[in-house]
Each structure stands twice: as structure tokens, then as C-alpha cells.
Write an enzyme that holds these catalytic residues in place. Structure first.
Site, mmCIF file in Angstrom:
data_model
loop_
_atom_site.group_PDB
_atom_site.id
_atom_site.type_symbol
_atom_site.label_atom_id
_atom_site.label_comp_id
_atom_site.label_asym_id
_atom_site.label_seq_id
_atom_site.Cartn_x
_atom_site.Cartn_y
_atom_site.Cartn_z
ATOM 1 N N VAL A 1 0.963 -1.290 0.211
ATOM 2 C CA VAL A 1 0.036 -0.175 0.135
ATOM 3 C C VAL A 1 1.121 1.163 -0.053
ATOM 4 O O VAL A 1 1.588 1.696 0.790
ATOM 5 C CB VAL A 1 -1.206 0.243 1.288
ATOM 6 C CG1 VAL A 1 -1.726 1.453 1.233
ATOM 7 C CG2 VAL A 1 -1.833 -1.333 1.144
ATOM 8 N N LYS A 2 0.312 1.827 -1.206
ATOM 9 C CA LYS A 2 1.034 3.380 -1.078
ATOM 10 C C LYS A 2 0.818 4.084 -0.443
ATOM 11 O O LYS A 2 -0.582 4.699 -0.849
ATOM 12 C CB LYS A 2 1.521 3.394 -3.161
ATOM 13 C CG LYS A 2 2.741 4.403 -2.928
ATOM 14 C CD LYS A 2 3.090 3.911 -4.870
ATOM 15 C CE LYS A 2 4.214 4.479 -4.772
ATOM 16 N NZ LYS A 2 4.591 5.389 -6.391
ATOM 17 N N ILE A 3 1.224 4.940 0.327
ATOM 18 C CA ILE A 3 0.870 6.292 1.519
ATOM 19 C C ILE A 3 1.673 7.379 1.188
ATOM 20 O O ILE A 3 2.266 7.628 0.978
ATOM 21 C CB ILE A 3 0.755 5.939 2.417
ATOM 22 C CG1 ILE A 3 0.461 4.699 2.658
ATOM 23 C CG2 ILE A 3 0.019 6.519 3.612
ATOM 24 C CD1 ILE A 3 0.638 3.853 3.768
#
Ligand code: E4P
Length: 218
Positions: free
Chosen positions: A82-84
């Protein structure tokens, strides 16, 4: 150094994957928009081709939205990271995903203190954008060196440095020399890594000399 490929184009990923050149993939909302395809279908398709980490980015900016979207993205395949974004809310979401043992890529990192915070939040990867820093007149590769030095000072900081926004082959050489854990490379630049004019000239000379012998190997 691991090679991730920075694209959402399935054809390019398949081609490079067959060469065993793809350890993972990074995407972002702009790359998904450029592909013209649905994000969930695209991420699922990429994960079927590449067994390594595949970054898919949330688009919510509030903590609850990021967590909700991150869970949906991670449910698409076990190798989804998950890219945040590197905001305060993003760090809170990163902490939550660390608790949930969901891997994260904290993106849009432009300074060493930001990278330190990402590591404190338990990020699996931090993505310093070197090309975009270069665009502002600041040496992006230097930032990779600063983060490497900081992380190497402390055994409890286990975040991997994912050098992003790579614009040329020199960036790849420099981040490898500094010890980035990963470089995420656009397919065009990955293919350029093989090129050197002296290789082309040398091969041409060898083939001319070989032709003059009249010999054949098969
Ligand atoms: C990486 O995760 C980013 O998606 C990417 O490297 C950004 O590159 P750009 O600055 O060329 O858009």
C-alpha cells in the site's frame, strides 16, 4: 539492488518480467491515469505476472479513507504494497498498516527528516523522488546518501530505501553506488542501461573481422 519497474503498462511489465528484470512494480495515480485502465484490474493483472512487491497508491487524504482504500488494494493480491503519501495523516495510516502487518511504501519523500519519520512509522519502503528534486536544483541523489547514512546508524530502522523518480541511467548507477535497496525504473530507462556506443562499435568491428575469415560456427 532490486529493480522495480515504474509503470502500469501490462505489456511492458510482461516483456521485462520474461527477462527476469522485474523484482517488483510501482504504480501511482498518474501512471494508472496514463494507462487508461481500471486500477483494480490493472493491479490484479500486474500481480499475476510479478510475484514480487507491487505498489498501489491510495488516493484518499484522510486517515480513515487511506486505511479503507489501503485494505481494499491489499485485498487484490497478497503481494500488494500500500502506497501512502508522506503527510501526517499518511504516517498515521502507515502506523496502522504496520500494526496490521500490511506492507507499505511511503511516497513523495523529499527530505531526510521525512524519511526518518517514515521509518519510525514502520514503513516497509520509503520513496525519495530524486528526479523531481533535481528539477528544483537540489541534488536528488544526495538525499539517498543522507537517508542511507541515517538508517545505517540505527539497527531498529528497517525501512528499505526505494529510489524513485529516476530519469536517467546515471541516476541508476549513483543510487546503486550509495546503496539504495531498490531503484524503481521506467521501462525506457531500464532498456537504456544496456547501451554503450563502444559496445556497438566493438561488436561491429568483431563482426567485420569475422566475416573476413569466411568461417562459420554453425
Ligand atoms: C515512484 O514510486 C513514482 O511513481 C515515480 O518514480 C515518480 O516518478 P516521476 O517523478 O518521473 O513521475
Amino acid at each position: 539492488m532490486k529493480f522495480f519497474v515504474d509503470t502500469a503498462e501490462i505489456k511492458e511489465i510482461s516483456e521485462l518480467s520474461e527477462m527476469n528484470l522485474v523484482d517488483g512494480v510501482t504504480t501511482n495515480p498518474s501512471l494508472i491515469a496514463k494507462s487508461g485502465n481500471d486500477i483494480k484490474e490493472t493491479i490484479k493483472n500486474i500481480c499475476q505476472i510479478v510475484p514480487g512487491p507491487v505498489s498501489a497508491e491510495v488516493t484518499a487524504t484522510d486517515i480513515n479513507g487511506m486505511i479503507e482504500e489501503g485494505k481494499i488494494l491489499h485485498s487484490l493480491a497478497p503481494n500488494v504494497v500500500v502506497k501512502i503519501p508522506l503527510t501526517w495523516e499518511g504516517l498515521e495510516a502507515c502506523n496502522k498498516f504496520t500494526e496490521l502487518k500490511i506492507p507499505t511504501n511511503v511516497t513523495l519523500c523529499f527530505s531526510a527528516p521525512q524519511a526518518l519519520l517514515a521509518a519510525k512509522a514502520g514503513a516497509t519502503y520509503v520513496s525519495p523522488f530524486i528526479g523531481r528534486l533535481d528539477d528544483t536544483g537540489i541534488n536528488g541523489v544526495d538525499l539517498i546518501g543522507e537517508i542511507r547514512a541515517i538508517y545505517d546508524n540505527y539497527d531498529d530502522l528497517n525501512t528499505m530505501i526505494l529510489a524513485a523518480s529516476i530519469r536517467n541511467i546515471n541516476h541508476v548507477t549513483q543510487v546503486a553506488m550509495i546503496g539504495a535497496d531498490v531503484a524503481t525504473i521506467p521501462p525506457k530507462i531500464l532498456k537504456e542501461l544496456v547501451k554503450h556506443p563502444l559496445t556497438d562499435i566493438g561488436l561491429s568491428n568483431f563482426l567485420d573481422d569475422w566475416a573476413s575469415t569466411g568461417q562459420k560456427i554453425r
